[in-house]
Design a protein around this motif. Structure first.
Motif, PDB file in Angstrom:
ATOM      1  N   ILE A  54       0.868  -1.111   0.053  1.00 26.83           N
ATOM      2  CA  ILE A  54      -0.056  -0.089  -0.084  1.00 26.83           C
ATOM      3  C   ILE A  54       1.102   1.196   0.134  1.00 26.83           C
ATOM      4  CG2 ILE A  54      -1.775   1.306   1.150  1.00 26.83           C
ATOM      5  CD1 ILE A  54      -2.455  -1.664   2.538  1.00 26.83           C
ATOM      6  N   GLU A  55       0.958   1.966  -1.148  1.00 26.76           N
ATOM      7  CA  GLU A  55       1.650   2.924  -1.193  1.00 26.76           C
ATOM      8  C   GLU A  55       1.146   4.353  -2.070  1.00 26.76           C
ATOM      9  OE1 GLU A  55       5.236   1.613  -3.112  1.00 26.76           O
ATOM     10  OE2 GLU A  55       4.192   1.862  -5.184  1.00 26.76           O
ATOM     11  N   ARG A  56       1.859   5.355  -1.595  1.00 24.68           N
ATOM     12  CA  ARG A  56       1.263   6.682  -2.479  1.00 24.68           C
ATOM     13  C   ARG A  56       2.744   7.196  -3.207  1.00 24.68           C
ATOM     14  NH1 ARG A  56      -1.802  10.948   1.075  1.00 24.68           N
ATOM     15  NH2 ARG A  56      -1.532  11.943  -0.830  1.00 24.68           N
ATOM     16  N   LYS A  57       2.702   7.813  -4.147  1.00 25.86           N
ATOM     17  CA  LYS A  57       3.756   8.095  -4.928  1.00 25.86           C
ATOM     18  C   LYS A  57       3.853   9.258  -5.363  1.00 25.86           C
ATOM     19  CE  LYS A  57       5.598   4.825  -7.652  1.00 25.86           C
ATOM     20  NZ  LYS A  57       5.874   3.824  -8.515  1.00 25.86           N
ATOM     21  N   TYR A  62       4.443   6.184 -14.256  1.00 23.20           N
ATOM     22  CA  TYR A  62       5.435   6.592 -13.173  1.00 23.20           C
ATOM     23  C   TYR A  62       5.699   5.230 -12.428  1.00 23.20           C
ATOM     24  CZ  TYR A  62       5.177  11.390 -14.310  1.00 23.20           C
ATOM     25  OH  TYR A  62       5.370  12.554 -14.954  1.00 23.20           O
ATOM     26  N   SER A  63       5.231   4.039 -12.856  1.00 23.74           N
ATOM     27  CA  SER A  63       5.486   2.975 -12.156  1.00 23.74           C
ATOM     28  C   SER A  63       6.834   2.481 -12.781  1.00 23.74           C
ATOM     29  CB  SER A  63       4.506   1.792 -12.518  1.00 23.74           C
ATOM     30  OG  SER A  63       4.380   1.331 -13.700  1.00 23.74           O
ATOM     31  N   ASN A  64       7.562   1.744 -11.838  1.00 17.63           N
ATOM     32  CA  ASN A  64       8.683   1.137 -12.641  1.00 17.63           C
ATOM     33  C   ASN A  64       8.415   0.122 -13.671  1.00 17.63           C
ATOM     34  OD1 ASN A  64      10.972   2.385 -10.699  1.00 17.63           O
ATOM     35  ND2 ASN A  64       9.739   1.163  -8.936  1.00 17.63           N
ATOM     36  N   GLN A  65       7.403  -0.452 -13.540  1.00 15.68           N
ATOM     37  CA  GLN A  65       7.031  -1.431 -14.747  1.00 15.68           C
ATOM     38  C   GLN A  65       6.965  -0.766 -15.897  1.00 15.68           C
ATOM     39  OE1 GLN A  65       3.566  -3.644 -13.881  1.00 15.68           O
ATOM     40  NE2 GLN A  65       3.471  -4.686 -15.843  1.00 15.68           N
ATOM     41  N   ALA A  66       6.393   0.372 -15.933  1.00 12.42           N
ATOM     42  CA  ALA A  66       6.091   1.339 -17.216  1.00 12.42           C
ATOM     43  C   ALA A  66       7.401   1.930 -17.419  1.00 12.42           C
ATOM     44  CB  ALA A  66       4.966   2.419 -16.970  1.00 12.42           C
ATOM     45  N   LEU A  67       8.273   2.250 -16.500  1.00  9.78           N
ATOM     46  CA  LEU A  67       9.517   3.003 -16.909  1.00  9.78           C
ATOM     47  C   LEU A  67      10.517   2.040 -17.476  1.00  9.78           C
ATOM     48  CD1 LEU A  67       9.965   5.098 -13.725  1.00  9.78           C
ATOM     49  CD2 LEU A  67       9.513   5.773 -16.115  1.00  9.78           C
ATOM     50  N   ALA A  68      10.430   0.638 -17.166  1.00 11.45           N
ATOM     51  CA  ALA A  68      11.393  -0.428 -17.672  1.00 11.45           C
ATOM     52  C   ALA A  68      10.747  -0.882 -19.100  1.00 11.45           C
ATOM     53  CB  ALA A  68      11.198  -1.617 -16.725  1.00 11.45           C
ATOM     54  N   THR A  69       9.293  -1.113 -19.378  1.00 11.25           N
ATOM     55  CA  THR A  69       8.811  -1.733 -20.288  1.00 11.25           C
ATOM     56  C   THR A  69       8.290  -0.826 -21.559  1.00 11.25           C
ATOM     57  OG1 THR A  69       6.790  -2.151 -19.517  1.00 11.25           O
ATOM     58  CG2 THR A  69       8.458  -3.855 -18.914  1.00 11.25           C
ATOM     59  N   GLU A  70       7.830   0.353 -21.065  1.00 10.75           N
ATOM     60  CA  GLU A  70       7.044   1.306 -22.084  1.00 10.75           C
ATOM     61  C   GLU A  70       7.861   2.404 -22.430  1.00 10.75           C
ATOM     62  OE1 GLU A  70       3.049   1.599 -21.137  1.00 10.75           O
ATOM     63  OE2 GLU A  70       2.945  -0.698 -20.861  1.00 10.75           O
ATOM     64  N   HIS A  75      11.555  11.899 -22.822  1.00  7.55           N
ATOM     65  CA  HIS A  75      10.704  13.397 -22.850  1.00  7.55           C
ATOM     66  C   HIS A  75       9.314  12.824 -22.911  1.00  7.55           C
ATOM     67  CE1 HIS A  75      14.546  15.630 -23.581  1.00  7.55           C
ATOM     68  NE2 HIS A  75      14.733  14.750 -24.544  1.00  7.55           N
ATOM     69  N   ALA A  76       8.975  11.609 -22.887  1.00  3.41           N
ATOM     70  CA  ALA A  76       7.610  11.342 -22.559  1.00  3.41           C
ATOM     71  C   ALA A  76       7.101  11.624 -21.370  1.00  3.41           C
ATOM     72  CB  ALA A  76       7.359   9.393 -23.087  1.00  3.41           C
ATOM     73  N   LEU A  77       7.960  11.630 -20.326  1.00  3.62           N
ATOM     74  CA  LEU A  77       7.438  11.887 -18.887  1.00  3.62           C
ATOM     75  C   LEU A  77       7.588  13.291 -18.368  1.00  3.62           C
ATOM     76  CD1 LEU A  77       8.318   8.581 -17.202  1.00  3.62           C
ATOM     77  CD2 LEU A  77       5.926   9.531 -17.904  1.00  3.62           C
ATOM     78  N   PRO A  78       7.189  13.936 -17.826  1.00  2.00           N
ATOM     79  CA  PRO A  78       7.623  15.117 -17.088  1.00  2.00           C
ATOM     80  C   PRO A  78       8.297  14.837 -15.829  1.00  2.00           C
ATOM     81  CG  PRO A  78       5.092  15.002 -16.674  1.00  2.00           C
ATOM     82  CD  PRO A  78       5.700  13.717 -17.522  1.00  2.00           C
ATOM     83  N   HIS A  79       9.776  15.203 -15.879  1.00  2.00           N
ATOM     84  CA  HIS A  79      10.699  14.888 -14.736  1.00  2.00           C
ATOM     85  C   HIS A  79      10.485  15.695 -13.575  1.00  2.00           C
ATOM     86  CE1 HIS A  79      13.316  12.079 -17.320  1.00  2.00           C
ATOM     87  NE2 HIS A  79      12.085  11.555 -17.257  1.00  2.00           N
TER      88      HIS A  79
END
Length: 162
Positions: free
Chosen positions: A5-8, A142-150, A156-160
């Protein structure tokens, strides 16, 4: 069965750095990835490794199963990664009874800094440090799963920034 259970949140300033109590170098990769589940392998400081399975669609809570595995096995699994191997430094930052994990990404996601806090229940209300930016709980990008796979090829696809 354990629940995660987490918030990010994105991180807005460096105000957390002086309060960090530990840091670890992480490399992690996904060997299976679906909409509602993933299997990840992680190496911590080059000295220990874990295999983690997460199942669930909730934006805040998922089932989580973790197992220690030999580092050599983890490194071999990473060779079969879907997408990229994520590189990040994780800092632990206590704040008013909760411990925040601040991930400073390297590699293709250099410049991205995300903070997350694990809670005992969805009704917990951790006090939010002033250095946090926009909440991204439930934003799959912003999930690690998406950052690794998508999103590995277009930094530049994500606001940093927050």
């Amino acid at each position: 069965m354990a629940k995660e259970i987490e918030r990010k949140f994105l991180v807005r300033t460096d105000g957390w750095r002086a309060k960090a109590v530990s840091k670890a170098i992480l490399k992690q990769a996904y060997v299976a990835s679906m909409d509602d589940r993933s299997v990840r392998v992680r190496v911590l400081d080059g000295e220990s490794a874990r295999l983690t399975m997460k199942i669930g669609r909730s934006s805040m809570t998922r089932d989580e199963f973790e197992y220690d595995i030999p580092v050599a096995d983890a490194e071999e699994l990473m060779e079969s990664a879907i997408g990229i191997v994520i590189e990040k430094t994780r800092y632990r930052v206590p704040h008013e009874g909760f411990v925040w994990e601040v991930d400073v990404f390297g590699g293709p996601h250099r410049g991205l800094i995300i903070a997350e806090v694990e809670m005992k229940s969805e009704s917990d209300a951790p006090p939010l440090p002033t250095w946090l930016g926009r909440e991204v709980t439930g934003d799959f990008r912003y999930s690690n799963q998406a950052l690794a796979t998508e999103y590995q090829y277009d930094r530049h696809a994500l606001p940093h920034s927050a």
